[in-house]
Design a protein around this motif. Structure first.
Motif, PDB file in Angstrom:
ATOM      1  N   GLY A 206       0.823  -1.203   0.000  1.00 53.31           N
ATOM      2  CA  GLY A 206       0.000   0.000   0.000  1.00 53.31           C
ATOM      3  C   GLY A 206       0.856   1.251   0.000  1.00 53.31           C
ATOM      4  O   GLY A 206       2.082   1.200  -0.065  1.00 53.31           O
ATOM      5  N   ASP A 232      -3.965   4.115   1.065  1.00 51.60           N
ATOM      6  CA  ASP A 232      -4.482   2.848   0.544  1.00 51.60           C
ATOM      7  C   ASP A 232      -3.628   1.770   1.211  1.00 51.60           C
ATOM      8  O   ASP A 232      -2.529   1.468   0.756  1.00 51.60           O
ATOM      9  CB  ASP A 232      -4.346   2.811  -0.977  1.00 51.60           C
ATOM     10  CG  ASP A 232      -4.993   1.579  -1.596  1.00 51.60           C
ATOM     11  OD1 ASP A 232      -5.224   0.599  -0.869  1.00 51.60           O
ATOM     12  OD2 ASP A 232      -5.246   1.585  -2.819  1.00 51.60           O
ATOM     13  N   PRO A 234      -2.895  -2.032   3.232  1.00 52.20           N
ATOM     14  CA  PRO A 234      -3.301  -3.438   3.329  1.00 52.20           C
ATOM     15  C   PRO A 234      -3.224  -3.960   4.761  1.00 52.20           C
ATOM     16  O   PRO A 234      -2.392  -3.505   5.561  1.00 52.20           O
ATOM     17  CB  PRO A 234      -2.240  -4.126   2.470  1.00 52.20           C
ATOM     18  CG  PRO A 234      -1.002  -3.313   2.712  1.00 52.20           C
ATOM     19  CD  PRO A 234      -1.460  -1.888   2.938  1.00 52.20           C
ATOM     20  N   ARG A 269      -8.439  -4.106   2.635  1.00 54.16           N
ATOM     21  CA  ARG A 269      -7.805  -2.960   1.981  1.00 54.16           C
ATOM     22  C   ARG A 269      -8.548  -1.718   2.436  1.00 54.16           C
ATOM     23  O   ARG A 269      -9.747  -1.561   2.178  1.00 54.16           O
ATOM     24  CB  ARG A 269      -7.877  -3.128   0.469  1.00 54.16           C
ATOM     25  CG  ARG A 269      -7.048  -2.118  -0.308  1.00 54.16           C
ATOM     26  CD  ARG A 269      -7.017  -2.491  -1.774  1.00 54.16           C
ATOM     27  NE  ARG A 269      -6.251  -1.519  -2.563  1.00 54.16           N
ATOM     28  CZ  ARG A 269      -6.083  -1.599  -3.877  1.00 54.16           C
ATOM     29  NH1 ARG A 269      -6.611  -2.615  -4.547  1.00 54.16           N
ATOM     30  NH2 ARG A 269      -5.381  -0.680  -4.511  1.00 54.16           N
ATOM     31  N   LYS A 271      -8.998   2.234   2.369  1.00 59.00           N
ATOM     32  CA  LYS A 271      -8.753   3.485   1.655  1.00 59.00           C
ATOM     33  C   LYS A 271      -9.377   4.616   2.469  1.00 59.00           C
ATOM     34  O   LYS A 271     -10.559   4.560   2.814  1.00 59.00           O
ATOM     35  CB  LYS A 271      -9.365   3.440   0.247  1.00 59.00           C
ATOM     36  CG  LYS A 271      -8.767   2.355  -0.641  1.00 59.00           C
ATOM     37  CD  LYS A 271      -9.399   2.358  -2.018  1.00 59.00           C
ATOM     38  CE  LYS A 271      -8.797   1.273  -2.907  1.00 59.00           C
ATOM     39  NZ  LYS A 271      -9.393   1.278  -4.266  1.00 59.00           N
ATOM     40  N   GLU A 300     -13.378   0.467   3.640  1.00 54.21           N
ATOM     41  CA  GLU A 300     -12.617  -0.758   3.869  1.00 54.21           C
ATOM     42  C   GLU A 300     -13.372  -1.954   3.314  1.00 54.21           C
ATOM     43  O   GLU A 300     -14.566  -2.123   3.568  1.00 54.21           O
ATOM     44  CB  GLU A 300     -12.358  -0.968   5.359  1.00 54.21           C
ATOM     45  CG  GLU A 300     -11.541  -2.224   5.654  1.00 54.21           C
ATOM     46  CD  GLU A 300     -11.302  -2.436   7.139  1.00 54.21           C
ATOM     47  OE1 GLU A 300     -10.247  -2.985   7.488  1.00 54.21           O
ATOM     48  OE2 GLU A 300     -12.176  -2.051   7.931  1.00 54.21           O
TER      49      GLU A 300
END
Length: 916
Positions: A206, A232, A234, A269, A271, A300
């Motif tokens: 990320g 972003d 992980p 993930r 964001k 997410e």
């Protein structure tokens, strides 16, 4: 001999050249500190000592702690921006007496003095905020660290702090551009990698970027500060769960083993976009206008791929086991003699699970105020703010197996071939108490279909479930106050009123996902299958698919039900808090002084709680909360503080809802449920604090802080099971009990208990001992707490979030632009809150944990070609510390063996910041 000391930042929003003054050092105080060198400073006449970065952050935090009239811990922007943490929570968790509970590996819930977020409050620029969860507790991962300039954690109360808090309150601050005093433009970026990748289709890499702009204009009478951060990121988790523990072998043999197993690979993930802006205008010499705006977009996507099956029920058969020695099994410190099964084999019908959860949260916060100071001892403030969080959570559960409720025996009761319905499995308890499994089941077999593998849903044939929870949390706050200087021992008197109106709504849409009509199992189309996922702990590979694709592609049918409607609620709080406070300042002679404040709040609360079935209930009440803070200050930098106050913390919002959650207990075949209690009153305590603090100028300090709180009123979150008639509610899907009469439990007020403890905290730059160690230092603290809380049955129970021991330590070195530091944070075992699929909380005993981080960086010299550039490399969770919870084995009330075990992997980050 004159000495000028200059503190400046070096990174991030963090990069503000003198953000210290923005949140910790008023201009007059800063000028005073600069003019008064510490006793051990021996610099030559006219020499300028420049303190930067982390050391500057510690010095400004020390100055703030020394100056304030309460017991406070601080973090400033130099620290937060320079540590590339995922959120402000990571940095707050490094403060003395504070700890974090991790979610997917990130610190998003903060405990103060060993107590969870249900006992503290969080504000932004002194204003209450809405939250992204079901409760009041702010989740700090919604706040990017780069958009904040500092954080203060108040451990004692004073009358003009109206947000409440039983063990403390946290105030996050943003930049004040007129205080910054110069133009600053800063940008930065970093990359992230997690050293484990658990699902092939979800990345473990990320990034994060941010920018900050601060400027003043119109002859420095107007200023603007703008910040933006986007990430972003992980998160990768190995997750193993036991259903619980049951008896193996004959009754009374005291042999216990796991009753069911679930293991998942989880990848998400996250964001997140964070925006912050402040405009200030000095309308006249006496009047200042400030407007703040904050926005956070949190998105997410979580994917879970797993395996689950019963062992002691539901068609499974234990075919053999190895008894454990009757002894003290001691993962959780039990003293109850038991035998824990060390190995077992069983047959049964396994469930292959593919779950997906999408979280989308939008948080808005806008505020403005007018501050008036006539320079003749009269000051006034008028502040208005609005905060809103819109939350959307969609959780999809889908399951697959060889068929629906397949028989394990023929009509005569003879065993059928295991391969016709499932497989043979085993587990072994290793020498270090880890569980390893074996399996001959083909988890990637093309014969697997989407179906109700165990037949738990009855005629529904539930191959999946979808729950969409939508909430809106809306808060409006208005504050007005006026302060008049008096002179003498009573330095000033302040009177004011704070009004908060908060409304939180929750709606739920629920649906059963079933195979097409007349089909017992739905085949997963090959084009929807993803790369198989290899489960840890020995279960091998399993089929993988995205549950989000099944209904749109007509693989499963979406069948709405009305059960979610009964869970909808609407709660409003209308709180008026008039307050009065006198500031105290007395010269005791010989350089000694006594400062502090004394005051009182009168809090009037109106609660309205609406439920779809039960209508609206209203509750109103008054509380009077006095507070006293006294600080004896000596000329040799010794500060002794005493504080006494009445403190409250309001109940969790879901605990006051007017709804009922219930379902069928499979083993007892009855309805069991729980819900809120709109008549709940807040936690209430009488608090006493004593703190002895020795300072070394503003360079560092060491402090011993002791406290005692008598809990006048407590909240037992589970209450007592009572008989309850569920006939007026929508019926859950699946098999129904023979009678609508079941049991109900909910939160109730109890008579209280007590909390007491002590903290040793300090910041010690080693140059206070010798200049040869300039640049080296340590900061941290160790806290110990004892507590007792009475439950509704008259006994005692564990307090959620309570840890007996909390500690953290950071060792650092900074010199000539080079910086390196290592940090650890520790908390002993505690009762943690974990969100359930139902939206409620599952409280589990969490084992102690220690998390290690380290960072190395370099700030290029200002006069070099790369002046303004800083680079860093950081490792987080370097020992891959697990988060584990324990289960009660034999009903003795002692948590003895693994219930949940998660590992999040190590995170490595590299990045830069450039300041123009």
């Amino acid at each position: 001999m004159a000495l000028r000391t200059r503190i400046r930042g070096s990174l991030g929003v963090s990069a503000i050249a003198l953000t210290v003054s923005a949140f910790a050092l008023p201009a007059a105080a800063l000028a005073q500190d600069a003019a008064a060198p510490a006793a051990d400073d021996t610099a030559a006449e006219g020499q300028e000592i420049v303190v930067t970065g982390f050391r500057a952050a510690l010095q400004s935090a020390t100055a703030n702690k020394k100056r304030t009239e309460t017991v406070v811990e601080s973090v400033n922007a130099e620290d937060i921006g320079k540590l590339p943490d995922n959120s402000i929570g990571e940095s707050i968790a490094r403060l003395p007496g504070l700890a974090a509970q991790r979610s997917n590996g990130r610190a998003n819930i903060i405990s103060i003095r060993g107590f969870g977020p249900d006992f503290s409050t969080t504000t932004l620029n002194g204003r209450e905020q809405t939250t992204t969860n079901d409760s009041r507790a702010v989740e700090f991962d919604q706040f990017p660290s780069e958009i904040l300039s500092g954080v203060d954690v108040y451990k004692t109360s004073q009358a003009d702090h109206t947000a409440g808090g039983l063990v403390g309150s946290i105030n996050m601050r943003t930049i004040r551009p007129l205080d910054a005093g110069k133009r600053v433009i800063a940008i930065g970026a970093r990359g992230t990698v997690v050293d484990q990748k658990v699902i092939p289709t979800v990345t473990n890499k990320g990034y994060r970027v941010f920018a900050t702009y601060v400027d003043q204009f119109a002859d420095d009478t107007m200023g603007i500060a703008l910040s933006a951060a986007y990430s972003d990121e992980p998160y990768q988790t190995h997750d193993w769960n036991a259903w619980g523990y049951g008896g193996y072998g004959p009754s009374g043999s005291n042999q216990y083993g796991i009753s069911g197993v679930k293991t998942w690979e989880e990848a998400s993930r996250l964001k997140r976009l964070g925006l912050n802006g402040t405009f200030q205008a000095k309308l006249s010499d006496q009047l200042t206008f400030t407007v703040d705006g904050f926005y956070s977009r949190f998105n997410e996507k979580l994917d879970q791929k797993g395996f689950e099956m019963p062992i002691l029920c539901c068609g499974s058969t234990v075919t053999g086991f190895t008894p454990g020695t009757i002894a003290n099994y001691n993962i959780g410190g039990s003293s109850v003699p038991i035998g824990l099964v060390t190995a077992a084999t069983w047959t049964g019908r396994p469930i292959i699970e593919n779950y997906a959860t999408d979280n989308k949260n939008d948080t808005y916060s806008f505020a403005g105020n007018l501050k008036w100071d006539n320079d003749n001892g009269t000051r006034a403030l008028f502040d208005v703010s609005w905060s809103r969080t819109d939350r959307y959570q969609d959780r999809l559960e889908t399951i697959a197996g060889l068929g629906r409720n397949l028989p394990t025996t023929d009509d005569a009761g003879n065993p059928l071939p295991v391969s016709s319905y499932g497989g043979t499995f085993g587990y072994t308890l290793t020498s270090n108490n880890a569980l390893l499994f074996s399996s001959d089941f083909n988890g990637v077999s093309p014969a697997l279909v989407l179906t109700d593998v165990q037949g738990w849903s009855g005629p529904t044939n539930q191959a999946g479930y979808d729950k969409i929870r939508k909430s809106r949390d809306d808060l409006k706050e208005l504050r007005a106050e006026i302060e008049q200087d008096i002179g003498g021992f009573i330095k000033s008197i302040k009177v004011g009123v704070d009004h908060v109106y908060r409304k939180k709504n929750l709606t739920q849409d629920e649906a059963t996902l079933t195979p097409p009509t007349g089909v017992n199992g739905a085949v997963i189309p090959a084009n929807l299958l993803l790369a198989p996922v290899n489960l840890s702990r020995g279960f091998g590979p399993i089929l993988s698919w995205d549950p989000r694709t099944l209904v749109p592609n007509n693989v499963l049918l979406y069948v709405p039900n009305n059960f979610g409607n009964s869970q909808a609620y609407r709660i409003s709080e209308d709180v008026w808090t008039p307050y009065a406070m006198a500031s105290l300042d007395a010269d005791l002679g010989n350089g000694n002084s006594l400062t502090g404040n004394i005051g009182v709040q009168a809090v009037h609360t109106t609660v309205n709680s609406f439920g779809a079935v039960n209508g609206t209930l209203t509750d109103k009440y008054w509380m009077v909360l006095p507070s006293l803070n006294l600080n004896f200050r000596s000329p040799d930098d010794l500060v002794v503080r005493f504080a006494a106050s009445e403190q409250i913390m309001r109940a969790r919002l879901p605990d006051m809802n007017n709804t009922v959650n219930f379902n069928r207990n499979v083993l007892l075949n009855i309805y069991q449920g729980g819900g809120g209690n709109p008549k709940l009153r807040p936690y209430k305590a009488t608090a006493l604090d004593l703190s002895v603090e020795k300072y070394f100028g503003n360079k560092g300090y060491i402090a011993l802080q002791m406290y005692y709180k008598h809990l006048n009123r407590y909240i037992d979150p589970s209450g007592v099971d009572l008989a309850y008639d569920y006939s007026g509610y929508p019926v859950p899907s699946g098999i129904q009990p023979p009678t609508p009469i079941g049991t109900f439990s909910g939160p109730v007020n109890t008579k209280g208990g007590w909390i007491m403890g002590a903290e040793l905290a300090g910041t010690l730059p080693f140059d206070v001992f010798t200049s040869a160690l300039s640049g080296f230092g340590i900061t941290g603290g160790l806290g110990y707490t004892e507590t007792k809380a009475f439950n509704s049955a008259g006994g005692t129970s564990a307090i959620p979030g309570y840890s007996k021991w909390v500690g953290n330590l950071t060792a650092f070195y900074e010199n000539s632009g080079f910086n390196v530091r290592g940090s650890m944070r520790y908390r002993s075992g505690f009762l943690g809150d974990f969100a359930l699929f139902s939206g409620g909380l599952d409280r589990q005993a969490v084992l102690s944990e220690t998390v290690y981080d380290a960072q190395i960086g370099y700030d290029f010299p200002k006069d070099s070609a790369l002046g303004g550039l800083s680079v860093f490399l950081q490792g987080q969770n370097l020992t891959n510390e697990r988060q584990a919870t324990l289960a009660e084995i034999n009903g003795a009330g002692v948590q003895d063996a693994w219930l949940k075990y998660q590992t999040y992997g190590r995170r490595y980050l590299a990045g830069f910041t450039y300041k123009f």
